[in-house]
Design a protein around this motif. Sequence first.
Motif, short mmCIF file in Angstrom:
data_model
loop_
_atom_site.label_atom_id
_atom_site.label_comp_id
_atom_site.label_asym_id
_atom_site.label_seq_id
_atom_site.Cartn_x
_atom_site.Cartn_y
_atom_site.Cartn_z
N ARG A 130 -25.17 34.51 90.21
CA ARG A 130 -26.54 34.21 90.65
C ARG A 130 -26.79 34.66 92.08
N TYR A 144 -43.85 36.05 95.69
CA TYR A 144 -44.63 35.43 96.77
C TYR A 144 -43.70 34.73 97.74
N LYS A 148 -41.73 25.25 103.17
CA LYS A 148 -41.82 23.81 102.94
C LYS A 148 -42.50 23.24 104.18
N HIS A 171 -37.82 19.20 90.40
CA HIS A 171 -38.20 20.62 90.45
C HIS A 171 -37.34 21.44 89.48
N SER A 222 -43.65 20.87 95.31
CA SER A 222 -44.69 21.87 95.54
C SER A 222 -46.02 21.22 95.92
O1 76R Z 1 -30.45 26.48 91.30
C1 76R Z 1 -30.68 25.65 90.40
O2 76R Z 1 -30.88 25.92 89.21
C2 76R Z 1 -30.73 24.26 90.82
C3 76R Z 1 -32.08 23.76 90.83
C4 76R Z 1 -33.01 24.53 91.77
C5 76R Z 1 -32.97 24.60 93.16
C6 76R Z 1 -31.98 23.98 94.13
C7 76R Z 1 -34.12 25.31 91.32
C8 76R Z 1 -34.44 25.54 89.99
N1 76R Z 1 -34.80 25.77 92.42
C9 76R Z 1 -34.12 25.38 93.55
C10 76R Z 1 -34.45 25.66 94.86
MN1 76R Z 1 -36.62 26.68 92.40
N2 76R Z 1 -38.36 27.66 92.39
C11 76R Z 1 -39.22 27.79 93.45
C12 76R Z 1 -40.48 28.30 92.98
O3 76R Z 1 -44.36 27.99 93.10
C13 76R Z 1 -43.73 26.98 93.45
O4 76R Z 1 -44.25 25.83 93.37
C14 76R Z 1 -42.34 27.09 94.00
C15 76R Z 1 -41.70 28.48 93.82
C16 76R Z 1 -40.34 28.52 91.62
C17 76R Z 1 -41.39 29.07 90.68
C18 76R Z 1 -39.00 28.11 91.26
C19 76R Z 1 -38.49 28.18 89.98
N3 76R Z 1 -36.67 26.61 94.44
C20 76R Z 1 -35.65 26.24 95.25
C21 76R Z 1 -36.04 26.45 96.63
C22 76R Z 1 -35.20 26.16 97.87
C23 76R Z 1 -35.50 24.73 98.25
C24 76R Z 1 -34.80 24.23 99.48
O5 76R Z 1 -33.67 24.63 99.75
O6 76R Z 1 -35.42 23.38 100.15
C25 76R Z 1 -37.33 26.96 96.60
C26 76R Z 1 -38.17 27.37 97.78
C27 76R Z 1 -37.71 27.05 95.22
C28 76R Z 1 -38.94 27.49 94.77
N4 76R Z 1 -36.49 26.79 90.35
C29 76R Z 1 -35.47 26.35 89.56
C30 76R Z 1 -37.32 27.58 89.58
C31 76R Z 1 -36.78 27.62 88.24
C32 76R Z 1 -37.40 28.43 87.09
C33 76R Z 1 -35.64 26.86 88.23
C34 76R Z 1 -34.70 26.58 87.06
C35 76R Z 1 -33.57 27.54 87.18
C36 76R Z 1 -32.54 27.45 86.13
O7 76R Z 1 -32.06 26.35 85.87
O8 76R Z 1 -32.20 28.52 85.61
#
Ligand code: 76R
Length: 248
Positions: A130, A144, A148, A171, A222
């Motif tokens: 990954r 995009y 935070k 999330h 979000s």
């Molecule tokens: O990595 C993992 O699967 C663990 C869970 C996870 C984390 C830690 C996860 C899952 N994300 C993580 C971190 Mn995410 N993610 C976004 C967006 O549009 C929006 O509202 C937000 C944009 C999407 C669409 C998305 C999708 N994620 C983060 C972080 C870092 C946060 C921090 O460190 O503070 C951001 C900015 C972020 C934003 N997230 C998932 C997804 C999807 C589809 C998953 C499931 C992934 C999977 O299990 O395969």
Amino acid sequence: MNEATLTLEGWYCLHDFRSIDWTLWKAADHEERAGAIEDLEEFMKEFQVTAQDGAGSTAVYSIVGQKADFVFMYLRETLEDLNKLETAFNKTDFAKFTVKEYSYVSVVELSNYLGKEGEDPMQNPQIIARLKPELPKSAHICFYPMNKKRELADNWYMLSMDDRKAMMRSHGLIGRSYAGKVKQIISGSVGFDDWEWGVTLFSDDALQFKKLIYEMRFDEVSARYGEFGAFYVGNLLDWEKAVEMLKV
Ligand code: 76R
């Protein structure tokens, strides 16, 4: 107490958005255009070599709307590699028919909010995959940048680790319900670019972007803390489609 989340980093990432100067392109003679296309093809051959060597991955998409005409998304080992690529493109005969629209510099990031205690993530092949992902050839891309929030009432960075973990779990649950439909790559850009993260989504069904992002808007991470930049959405641009696009 400093409760910064441990992050893992993988390949460096550059999203390089360009537009075509159609007036110049159409004014060029056939030979000049053919030379430029040949040069572009030569430049893009490097993408396959890099992928075969496991030293990076590249995605090329056309962009819908007026923000850009196409994007190169590069994942490479170092920032120097990214620099070399943008310069190499700028030196092609094709580049003089293009305009720089936007770029985004980041590094593929996993935060361990949901990591297992006591496990060394760097020994886990799934995690390595990954951090250094092969970019899919999905029909569509959505990119995009986001932050935070750090406002007095809603400051993500002042929350306790436990609170952030709980919210990230929720999330992650929403995200996981899109498994198989949307692939997401989160890249961190604190110190590298104007926002804190780049979000790149891939899907064969563009509507899934809208559904996923909309659903996440109702989730606290979000809804309360997310701030978003401009959205770019596009279609896979394989070589055949690129040649078709450049036909005048
Ligand atoms: O990595 C993992 O699967 C663990 C869970 C996870 C984390 C830690 C996860 C899952 N994300 C993580 C971190 Mn995410 N993610 C976004 C967006 O549009 C929006 O509202 C937000 C944009 C999407 C669409 C998305 C999708 N994620 C983060 C972080 C870092 C946060 C921090 O460190 O503070 C951001 C900015 C972020 C934003 N997230 C998932 C997804 C999807 C589809 C998953 C499931 C992934 C999977 O299990 O395969």
